[in-house]
Design a protein around this motif. Structure first.
Motif, PDB file in Angstrom:
ATOM      1  N   ARG A 371       0.830  -1.213   0.000  1.00  0.00           N
ATOM      2  CA  ARG A 371       0.000   0.000   0.000  1.00  0.00           C
ATOM      3  C   ARG A 371       0.862   1.261   0.000  1.00  0.00           C
ATOM      4  O   ARG A 371       0.554   2.231  -0.695  1.00  0.00           O
ATOM      5  N   GLU A 374       2.412   1.737  -3.436  1.00  0.00           N
ATOM      6  CA  GLU A 374       1.396   2.181  -4.401  1.00  0.00           C
ATOM      7  C   GLU A 374       1.142   3.682  -4.241  1.00  0.00           C
ATOM      8  O   GLU A 374       1.055   4.435  -5.225  1.00  0.00           O
ATOM      9  N   GLN A 375       1.051   4.133  -2.992  1.00  0.00           N
ATOM     10  CA  GLN A 375       0.849   5.563  -2.747  1.00  0.00           C
ATOM     11  C   GLN A 375       2.048   6.374  -3.220  1.00  0.00           C
ATOM     12  O   GLN A 375       1.899   7.453  -3.802  1.00  0.00           O
TER      13      GLN A 375
END
Length: 421
Positions: A371, A374-375
């Motif tokens: 996560r 991805e950010q």
């Protein structure tokens, strides 16, 4: 909560959400495999054959009948010339030494019990084989679901990437890399489908076409096995348990057979008897024309074992040595099974510990890393390849987590084999 029990219960809950509870049950598969196993007929035939041999061995030898002519004069070969010429009929019966017949039957009956224990061990082996194939199939099917779910997630990510590329916000290199990874998901699914089919084909040997249908994901609790692992107190407890295992009982039964063979060898020091009865009808007449009286004879023959050093003594030595061999094999098997059971318990405990580490640390860290990367990629601070690698790593860890769980189930199945369950 004990780590092994935590390991078992946590993943049972996990699977209850991920796999269907409908379909052919493992307990049904085990029962069908045992009932349809042709080897059981082999052991039943062995048992029946040995018991029949026991009945045969306990029966006296068939009596012998003798019919002939005695004392025929060779000068004329006339049957009524000589007073001793007679038509003879005889009957004889041989009697065995001591308790040889009873011991022979006892020995065959003892050997038939070996076939019974062999049949039980075969049943345990069949159950273990079915369980291992079953768990392999469930692992592959669960892995397929994980891959398919990740593919859906990655497909959504790929669609967003296509939109960004059409607006000039993403590189062509990133788009190609995403396409390659999508193709790899298809290949992984195909590989897992192939593995599932292979395992189902092997399972079909035991449960027929049911292997290709829906298999229930209900996992047996096996509380007795978990309790044994938690209460493990070392080798002495294992020896007590393993003494009831059919493999061990087979060798213990062989020791009884060897004891009986020693008793049989002792009977050879006793004499055997043979009883004969004969009747002679004389064909000549006396001078006054009267018929001569017939003759009746009887004999008892007995062999006396006087010179025993070459036969009886050697047979006794052989029987005693065979008993020593069987006793050594019994002790050796107990040691081997004890070591294998000890190693399997340690293996299960280590699998439980590793599974907990995955659940509490590795999987959480991998998910968080995916996560965050991805950010970061969306913020243009991380390259797309790192995002792909993070998702692949998370998927691989999830599959490894499932592998640990099903390896743990197979380890429990192996321990249950030692428990004769």
């Amino acid at each position: 909560m004990n780590i092994c029990r935590y390991f078992f219960l946590s993943l049972t809950l996990l699977l209850s959400f991920n796999l269907t509870a409908q379909g052919f049950l493992l307990s049904e598969a085990e029962q069908l495999a045992v009932e349809s196993d042709p080897a059981q007929k082999i052991y039943q035939a062995q048992k029946s054959a040995l018991r029949a041999q026991g009945v045969s061995a306990s029966t006296l030898a068939d009596p012998m009948i003798k019919l002939g002519m005695a004392n025929i004069p060779t000068d004329s070969f006339q049957l009524d010339q000589d007073p001793m010429t007679q038509l003879s009929v005889g009957l004889s019966q041989q009697f065995s030494r001591g308790s040889q017949l009873e011991l022979a039957q006892k020995g065959f009956n003892q050997q038939s019990e070996v076939a019974v224990y062999a049949a039980v061990d075969r049943q345990l082996t069949v159950k273990k084989t079915v369980r291992e194939l079953w768990f392999n199939i469930l692992f592959v099917e669960e892995s397929k679901k994980l891959v398919e779910e990740n593919k859906k997630l990655f497909s959504g990510f790929y669609n967003d990437l296509q939109s960004q590329f059409s607006l000039g916000l993403a590189d062509n290199e990133d788009l190609i890399a995403a396409e390659i990874e999508l193709s790899k998901y298809d290949e992984k699914t195909a590989l897992l489908t192939q593995q599932s089919l292979n395992y189902r084909t092997l399972l079909s040997e035991w449960i027929g076409q049911n292997a290709y249908g829906s298999l229930a994901a209900d996992i047996p609790e096996w509380r007795d096995t978990l309790a044994y692992i938690e209460a493990d107190k070392g080798a002495e407890q294992h020896y007590q348990l393993l003494s009831s295992h059919p493999q061990v009982k087979m060798l213990a039964q062989n020791i009884l057979v060897a004891d009986n063979n020693i008793e049989l060898a002792e009977q050879d020091y006793k004499p055997s008897f043979k009883v004969e009865v004969g009747y002679g009808h004389r064909l000549s007449e006396m001078d006054d024309g009267m018929a001569r009286p017939d003759l009746l004879s009887g004999f008892v023959s007995m062999d006396i074992p006087l010179f025993t050093d070459k036969r009886q003594d050697q047979k006794m030595i052989s029987a005693q040595q065979i008993k020593g061999q069987k006793q050594a094999e019994h002790r050796l098997l107990l040691r081997q099974l004890n070591a294998l059971l000890d190693a399997e318990i340690i293996n299960y405990q280590q699998l439980a510990s590793r599974q907990l580490r995955y659940k509490e640390t590795l999987l959480k860290q991998a998910k968080l890393q995916s996560r965050l990367l991805e950010q970061s990629y969306q913020s243009n601070t991380r390259p797309f390849k790192e995002v792909i690698q993070a998702y692949i790593n998370e998927q691989n860890l999830s599959i490894e987590y499932q592998q640990l769980y099903f390896d743990g189930l197979k380890s429990l199945s192996q321990i249950r084999y030692f428990q004769a369950l």
